[in-house]
Scaffold this motif. Structure first.
Motif, PDB file in Angstrom:
ATOM      1  N   ALA A 222       0.950  -1.171  -0.033  1.00 28.19           N
ATOM      2  CA  ALA A 222       0.143  -0.020  -0.085  1.00 28.19           C
ATOM      3  C   ALA A 222       0.860   1.380   0.027  1.00 28.19           C
ATOM      4  CB  ALA A 222      -1.023   0.079   1.375  1.00 28.19           C
ATOM      5  N   GLY A 223       1.879   1.237   0.844  1.00 20.57           N
ATOM      6  CA  GLY A 223       2.838   2.148   0.761  1.00 20.57           C
ATOM      7  C   GLY A 223       3.541   2.486  -0.597  1.00 20.57           C
ATOM      8  N   TYR A 224       3.750   1.508  -1.289  1.00 19.28           N
ATOM      9  CA  TYR A 224       4.438   1.540  -2.649  1.00 19.28           C
ATOM     10  C   TYR A 224       3.394   2.077  -3.618  1.00 19.28           C
ATOM     11  CZ  TYR A 224       7.505   1.153  -6.542  1.00 19.28           C
ATOM     12  OH  TYR A 224       8.186   1.110  -7.648  1.00 19.28           O
ATOM     13  N   ILE A 225       2.146   1.772  -3.618  1.00 21.53           N
ATOM     14  CA  ILE A 225       1.167   2.231  -4.417  1.00 21.53           C
ATOM     15  C   ILE A 225       1.224   3.678  -4.009  1.00 21.53           C
ATOM     16  CG2 ILE A 225      -1.160   2.108  -4.904  1.00 21.53           C
ATOM     17  CD1 ILE A 225      -1.153  -0.811  -4.442  1.00 21.53           C
ATOM     18  N   ALA A 226       1.187   4.204  -2.796  1.00 25.48           N
ATOM     19  CA  ALA A 226       0.802   5.747  -2.530  1.00 25.48           C
ATOM     20  C   ALA A 226       2.129   6.476  -3.071  1.00 25.48           C
ATOM     21  CB  ALA A 226       0.751   5.840  -1.293  1.00 25.48           C
ATOM     22  N   PHE A 227       3.235   5.799  -2.900  1.00 26.97           N
ATOM     23  CA  PHE A 227       4.533   6.271  -3.440  1.00 26.97           C
ATOM     24  C   PHE A 227       4.276   6.600  -4.860  1.00 26.97           C
ATOM     25  CE2 PHE A 227       8.555   5.906  -5.551  1.00 26.97           C
ATOM     26  CZ  PHE A 227       9.488   6.639  -4.987  1.00 26.97           C
ATOM     27  N   LEU A 228       4.032   5.402  -5.925  1.00 32.78           N
ATOM     28  CA  LEU A 228       3.710   5.418  -7.360  1.00 32.78           C
ATOM     29  C   LEU A 228       2.781   6.592  -7.866  1.00 32.78           C
ATOM     30  CD1 LEU A 228       3.821   1.942  -8.382  1.00 32.78           C
ATOM     31  CD2 LEU A 228       5.457   3.548  -8.638  1.00 32.78           C
ATOM     32  N   PHE A 229       1.881   6.661  -6.881  1.00 30.30           N
ATOM     33  CA  PHE A 229       0.615   7.664  -7.412  1.00 30.30           C
ATOM     34  C   PHE A 229       0.992   9.104  -6.923  1.00 30.30           C
ATOM     35  CE2 PHE A 229      -2.964  10.554  -6.401  1.00 30.30           C
ATOM     36  CZ  PHE A 229      -3.826  10.153  -7.495  1.00 30.30           C
ATOM     37  N   ASN A 230       2.016   9.262  -6.175  1.00 29.58           N
ATOM     38  CA  ASN A 230       2.530  10.522  -6.105  1.00 29.58           C
ATOM     39  C   ASN A 230       3.653  10.933  -7.100  1.00 29.58           C
ATOM     40  OD1 ASN A 230       3.310  12.960  -4.417  1.00 29.58           O
ATOM     41  ND2 ASN A 230       4.875  11.739  -3.418  1.00 29.58           N
ATOM     42  N   PHE A 231       4.259   9.948  -7.546  1.00 27.00           N
ATOM     43  CA  PHE A 231       5.075  10.293  -8.749  1.00 27.00           C
ATOM     44  C   PHE A 231       4.504  10.417 -10.016  1.00 27.00           C
ATOM     45  CE2 PHE A 231       7.929   8.180 -11.910  1.00 27.00           C
ATOM     46  CZ  PHE A 231       8.483   9.286 -12.361  1.00 27.00           C
ATOM     47  N   ILE A 232       3.379   9.449 -10.219  1.00 26.16           N
ATOM     48  CA  ILE A 232       2.555   9.373 -11.655  1.00 26.16           C
ATOM     49  C   ILE A 232       1.553  10.081 -11.633  1.00 26.16           C
ATOM     50  CG2 ILE A 232       1.656   7.808 -13.524  1.00 26.16           C
ATOM     51  CD1 ILE A 232       3.824   5.802 -12.287  1.00 26.16           C
ATOM     52  N   GLY A 233       0.547   9.730 -10.891  1.00 22.85           N
ATOM     53  CA  GLY A 233      -0.932  10.437 -10.702  1.00 22.85           C
ATOM     54  C   GLY A 233      -0.858  11.825 -10.457  1.00 22.85           C
ATOM     55  N   VAL A 234      -0.187  12.363  -9.381  1.00 19.18           N
ATOM     56  CA  VAL A 234      -0.160  13.679  -9.073  1.00 19.18           C
ATOM     57  C   VAL A 234       0.248  14.557 -10.253  1.00 19.18           C
ATOM     58  CG1 VAL A 234       0.780  15.284  -7.522  1.00 19.18           C
ATOM     59  CG2 VAL A 234      -0.124  13.423  -6.392  1.00 19.18           C
ATOM     60  N   ASN A 235       1.326  13.926 -10.801  1.00 18.54           N
ATOM     61  CA  ASN A 235       2.117  14.757 -11.788  1.00 18.54           C
ATOM     62  C   ASN A 235       1.257  14.776 -13.102  1.00 18.54           C
ATOM     63  OD1 ASN A 235       4.290  15.489 -10.484  1.00 18.54           O
ATOM     64  ND2 ASN A 235       5.304  13.779 -10.914  1.00 18.54           N
ATOM     65  N   PHE A 236       0.430  13.740 -13.567  1.00 14.07           N
ATOM     66  CA  PHE A 236      -0.201  13.635 -14.750  1.00 14.07           C
ATOM     67  C   PHE A 236      -1.715  14.279 -14.399  1.00 14.07           C
ATOM     68  CE2 PHE A 236       3.201  11.043 -16.142  1.00 14.07           C
ATOM     69  CZ  PHE A 236       3.391  11.549 -17.198  1.00 14.07           C
ATOM     70  N   PHE A 237      -2.200  13.930 -13.326  1.00 16.15           N
ATOM     71  CA  PHE A 237      -3.712  14.119 -13.447  1.00 16.15           C
ATOM     72  C   PHE A 237      -4.371  15.080 -12.195  1.00 16.15           C
ATOM     73  CE2 PHE A 237      -2.971   9.416 -14.379  1.00 16.15           C
ATOM     74  CZ  PHE A 237      -3.257   9.636 -15.771  1.00 16.15           C
TER      75      PHE A 237
END
Length: 247
Positions: A222-237
């Motif tokens: 779960a922590g890694y999914i949040a980390f990935l979203f911080n890198f990908i999701g926040v930047n793109f969406f």
């Protein structure tokens, strides 16, 4: 990694040794590419998503090689290398950005400190997540194998968690210098904190007898999914003060 495979060694062992040497070579070449980018840009080479991706790939390889030097993690190699190849492939196709000067808000020594710490911890989090996923979804026939995977994941997160904590604090200090406030619940700040909470929960679960093993591994993922979203999701969406990170 120190000795060539013996002639009479089992095929699987010899193959593992050869693969390990190739991983180290890949780490060296990737590090050289990062260094070349830094020389060309005349700054820390992580000022945009492309650079973060190539440096992050180096951090992932470094964390894996560090784990490999202490534990027999050869079977994890296919998953770790797969993630690295996807990251590098995305970097050179979707995220590529030519060398350019930093925008004013990023032109600070905090770039090297804050983002550098995030990259180091991200490399360790990635290998820990792979280890936890294998522990959950591809359990071994021998209990000692799962125990070894748990030790690896725990050791990586114990190392990375304080580094991530420092990255969050350094980001707050930088935000005060750049925007006049330490914390404003900007999307990237929020998801950095969510990531921190999940990994804190993982470490807490490890100290609780009833939540060790596979239950604790879910917090790692779960922590890694949040980390990935911080890198990908926040930047793109999601738009915010950190939207420039996608450029």
């Amino acid at each position: 990694l120190e000795h060539p495979p013996e002639v009479g060694a089992p095929w699987s062992e010899r193959t593992a040794r050869i693969a390990s040497v190739m991983v180290v070579m890949g780490l060296v070449l990737n590090a050289a590419a990062v260094l070349a980018r830094g020389i060309a840009a005349e700054r820390a080479p992580w000022g945009n998503m492309y650079e973060f991706a190539i440096v992050g790939s180096t951090a992932i390889l470094g964390a894996y090689v560090a784990g490999l030097s202490r534990y027999p993690l050869h079977r994890l190699g296919i998953w770790v290398i797969g993630l690295v190849l996807v990251t590098l492939g995305s970097a050179v196709t979707v995220l590529y950005t030519p060398v350019d000067a930093l925008i004013p808000v990023l032109d600070s020594y905090w770039l090297a400190i804050h983002v550098g710490a995030a990259i180091v911890s991200g490399g360790a989090f990635t290998v820990a997540a792979v280890t936890s996923a294998v522990q959950l979804f591809r359990p071994g026939r021998h209990p000692e194998r799962d125990e070894m995977l748990e030790r690896v994941s725990y050791g990586l997160i114990v190392f990375a968690f304080p580094v991530w904590t420092f990255a969050v604090i350094a980001g707050a200090v930088w935000a005060e210098a750049a925007w006049g406030r330490y914390w404003g619940w900007d999307p990237k700040e929020t998801w950095a904190f969510i990531t921190w909470v999940f990994y804190a929960a993982y470490l807490h679960a490890q100290s609780t007898a009833g939540w060790k093993g596979k239950r604790a591994a879910w917090f790692s993922i779960a922590g890694y999914i949040a980390f990935l979203f911080n890198f990908i999701g926040v930047n793109f969406f999601i738009s915010g003060l950190h939207s420039y990170a996608g450029k």
